[in-house]
Design a protein around this motif. Structure first.
Motif, short mmCIF file in Angstrom:
data_model
loop_
_atom_site.label_atom_id
_atom_site.label_comp_id
_atom_site.label_asym_id
_atom_site.label_seq_id
_atom_site.Cartn_x
_atom_site.Cartn_y
_atom_site.Cartn_z
N ALA A 1 0.84 -1.21 0.00
CA ALA A 1 0.00 0.00 0.00
C ALA A 1 0.87 1.26 0.00
N VAL A 2 1.94 1.23 0.77
CA VAL A 2 2.82 2.40 0.85
C VAL A 2 3.51 2.62 -0.51
N GLN A 3 3.95 1.53 -1.14
CA GLN A 3 4.63 1.69 -2.44
C GLN A 3 3.65 2.22 -3.49
N MET A 4 2.41 1.73 -3.43
CA MET A 4 1.38 2.23 -4.35
C MET A 4 1.16 3.73 -4.15
N ALA A 5 1.14 4.12 -2.88
CA ALA A 5 0.92 5.54 -2.56
C ALA A 5 2.07 6.39 -3.11
N LYS A 6 3.30 5.91 -2.95
CA LYS A 6 4.47 6.66 -3.45
C LYS A 6 4.42 6.79 -4.97
N THR A 7 4.09 5.67 -5.62
CA THR A 7 4.02 5.68 -7.10
C THR A 7 2.92 6.63 -7.55
N ALA A 8 1.77 6.56 -6.86
CA ALA A 8 0.63 7.41 -7.26
C ALA A 8 0.97 8.89 -7.13
N LEU A 9 1.72 9.24 -6.09
CA LEU A 9 2.09 10.65 -5.92
C LEU A 9 2.93 11.12 -7.11
N THR B 1 3.12 9.62 -10.28
CA THR B 1 2.47 9.58 -11.59
C THR B 1 1.34 10.62 -11.70
N SER B 2 0.66 10.88 -10.60
CA SER B 2 -0.46 11.85 -10.69
C SER B 2 0.02 13.28 -10.46
N ASN B 3 1.22 13.41 -9.88
CA ASN B 3 1.73 14.74 -9.48
C ASN B 3 0.70 15.48 -8.62
N TRP B 4 0.02 14.74 -7.76
CA TRP B 4 -1.07 15.27 -6.93
C TRP B 4 -0.64 16.50 -6.13
N GLY B 5 0.58 16.45 -5.60
CA GLY B 5 1.04 17.59 -4.78
C GLY B 5 1.47 18.77 -5.63
N GLY B 6 1.62 18.56 -6.95
CA GLY B 6 2.17 19.62 -7.80
C GLY B 6 1.18 20.18 -8.82
N ILE B 7 0.03 19.55 -8.96
CA ILE B 7 -0.94 20.07 -9.92
C ILE B 7 -1.53 21.39 -9.40
N PRO C 1 -6.96 10.23 -7.99
CA PRO C 1 -6.10 9.27 -8.68
C PRO C 1 -5.86 7.99 -7.86
N ALA C 2 -5.87 6.86 -8.58
CA ALA C 2 -5.68 5.55 -7.94
C ALA C 2 -4.37 5.53 -7.18
N GLY C 3 -4.43 4.99 -5.97
CA GLY C 3 -3.22 4.85 -5.16
C GLY C 3 -3.01 5.98 -4.16
#
Ligand code: NAD
Length: 487
Positions: free
Chosen positions: A54-62, A64-70, A205-207
């Motif tokens: 779950a943690v690795q998925m969360a890191k990858t999602a951050l 690929t989605s650039n959630w913190g940077g959009i 976004p997923a993850g």
């Protein structure tokens, strides 16, 4: 249309929610419905490997989605869509929640879930409003304090208000640009899975939201000790908060927010509106059968009006309408488990053995489920177990005072400082006591939270560290960096 439902017809998402996918898992912990004591499901237990996934998925999602940077407004927009879906699916969510928990289905739809949607919107709005600071320096320099998301936040929640507690963690963490791995209580895990499914449907976004089910010893420990979890946000007992601090200290260093237990006093002065005070106090200790961190569990009343206030509270206590959480007419909740009900009773019996007098209640209610009778205990001193222990049940103690100094001394608890209530028409006294009582929240001539989510909540003393709700909760999900540029 009634919200009442047959508890045997609800299908539950038994598994984890990782990387945007529901992953079925075998139920390992026996689960019983608080309303009738029947076994109905098992809660899976995620081990270290699943938590790591779950943690690795969360890191990858951050990444690929650039959630913190959009653009921050985009985070707001997506989260608001999630809030809309929570409202649209309130009935389904309420039924999943009511089945496992102590929350009556009617209260869930009109209360917990409606407020949850509102709080998600409240936090979403911070994304493009809270910024960084330019700071004064000499004119050869340019100084800034910028804030950034932590990355992956780990969250652990209790069973008493499962949807609300999950939203208090998910809302600010996501709005602030983080991903999250959340473990709900093993007693009420499924509503958090459904919340995450709705988030995915809304376009988060997923993850970014991962829900892992399990207990504290295995799953909780794996979260708090995981090296890639940058910050921990916990709500639960002081004992578990202390174990979490020690695990974090052993496995590394990371910031944490701890929302812990309480034993909140209610001070009623002779000049107060006694009817209103009694109603507010009774409502608080009866709501969720006292299973609330801020439950109004210690009545401290001026001696000259004690009889009147007690009579009014007893009237409220007599009028509770207990019933299964799946009956829309039910107003009074069961206790979460047989073990917890036995614990409540053992503290009440110890208080009685020490000289306490039950003016009402004092034992389990007849019939199915784990209901405990509303209880008011008089003749208790500061060392009675009913006054010192967080009972987490529908048990109110009553003590009297004659002077302001006595009232203040009785209000002080050696360990807890979560909330306090003051009922008086004397403005100076209200201000003085608000200042002097050592608690994170003071309510004057009311008891309980309003829908002003800007007011943070959190404890003094061993009731916690840091705040949920308010701007504080958003900021606690961002770290700050000082930047000094030489011109
Ligand atoms: P609890 O501490 O037993 O469990 C809370 C959560 O922590 C559960 O998910 C549990 O599995 C997990 N957990 C337990 N031990 C752990 C460990 N060593 N490491 C990691 N995780 C662990 O509490 P509870 O019985 O679920 O909830 C009731 C308590 O929560 C009460 O003390 C109440 O006051 C407190 N509470 C506080 C607030 C607040 O805002 N201050 C709000 C709600 C509840």
């Amino acid at each position: 249309m009634t919200l009442s439902f047959d508890p045997n017809t609800i299908s539950l998402p038994i598994g984890h929610f990782i990387g945007g996918q529901f992953v079925t898992a075998t139920g390992a912990i026996d689960m019983r419905r608080p309303s009738d004591g029947n076994a109905y499901a098992g809660c899976p237990v995620a081990n270290e490997a699943i938590v790591d996934q779950a943690v690795q998925m969360a890191k990858t999602a951050l990444k690929t989605s650039n959630w913190g940077g959009i653009r921050p407004r985009e985070r707001t927009r997506i989260m608001q869509r999630w809030a809309d879906l929570i409202e649209a699916k309130a009935e389904t969510l309420a039924k999943i929640e009511a089945l496992s928990s102590t929350r009556p289905v009617g209260h869930l739809v009109a209360g917990d879930i409606a407020v949850t949607a509102e709080q998600i919107r409240f936090f979403a709005e911070f994304a493009d409003k809270e910024g960084s600071d330019l700071v004064p320096t000499d004119d050869a320099s340019f100084g800034m304090i910028v804030t950034e998301p932590y990355g992956v936040v780990g969250a652990i929640t209790p069973w008493n208000f499962p949807v609300s507690m999950a939203a208090w963690k998910l809302g600010p963490a996501l709005a602030a640009g983080n991903a999250i791995v959340l473990k709900p209580s093993e007693m009420t895990p499924f509503s958090s899975i459904y919340l995450a499914q709705l988030a995915a449907e809304a376009g988060i976004p997923a993850g970014l939201i991962n829900i892992v089910l399990g207990d504290g010893q295995i799953t909780g420990k794996a979260i708090t000790g995981h090296p890639d979890i940058a910050k921990v946000s916990f709500t639960g007992s002081t004992a578990a908060g202390s174990a979490i601090m020690s695990n974090i200290a052993r496995t590394g260093v990371k910031p944490m927010t701890l929302e812990l237990g309480g034993k909140s006093p209610q001070l009623v002065f002779a000049d107060a509106d006694l009817q209103k005070s009694a109603k507010a106090i009774a409502r608080s200790i009866l709501s969720n059968a006292g299973q609330a961190c801020v439950a109004a569990s210690r009545l401290i009343v001026e001696a000259s009006v004690a009889d009147e206030v007690v009579t009014l509270i007893l009237n409220e206590m007599r009028s509770v309408r207990a019933g299964p959480t799946w009956d829309a007419a039910s107003q009074y909740s069961p206790i979460i488990s047989e073990r917890q009900r036995d614990r409540i009773d053992s503290i009440v019996q110890a208080a009685v053995a020490a000289g306490g007098e039950c003016l009402i209640g004092g034992g389990p209610m007849d019939g199915a489920g784990y209901f405990y009778a509303p209880t008011l205990i008089a003749n208790v001193g500061q060392t009675s177990p009913a006054v010192t222990e967080e009972i987490f049940g529908p048990v109110l103690t009553m003590q009297t005072f004659s002077t302001d100094e006595e009232a203040l001394a009785l209000a002080d608890h050696p360990i807890y400082g979560l909330a306090a209530g003051l009922f008086t028409r004397d403005l100076s006294r209200a201000i003085r006591f608000s200042r002097d009582i050592q608690a994170g929240t003071i309510w004057v001539n009311r008891y309980g939270r309003s829908r002003d989510h800007i007011l943070p909540t959190g404890g003094y003393k061993r009731s916690g560290i840091g705040k949920d709700l308010g701007r504080d909760a958003y900021l606690a999900n961002r770290k700050s960096k000082s930047v000094l540029i030489s011109l």
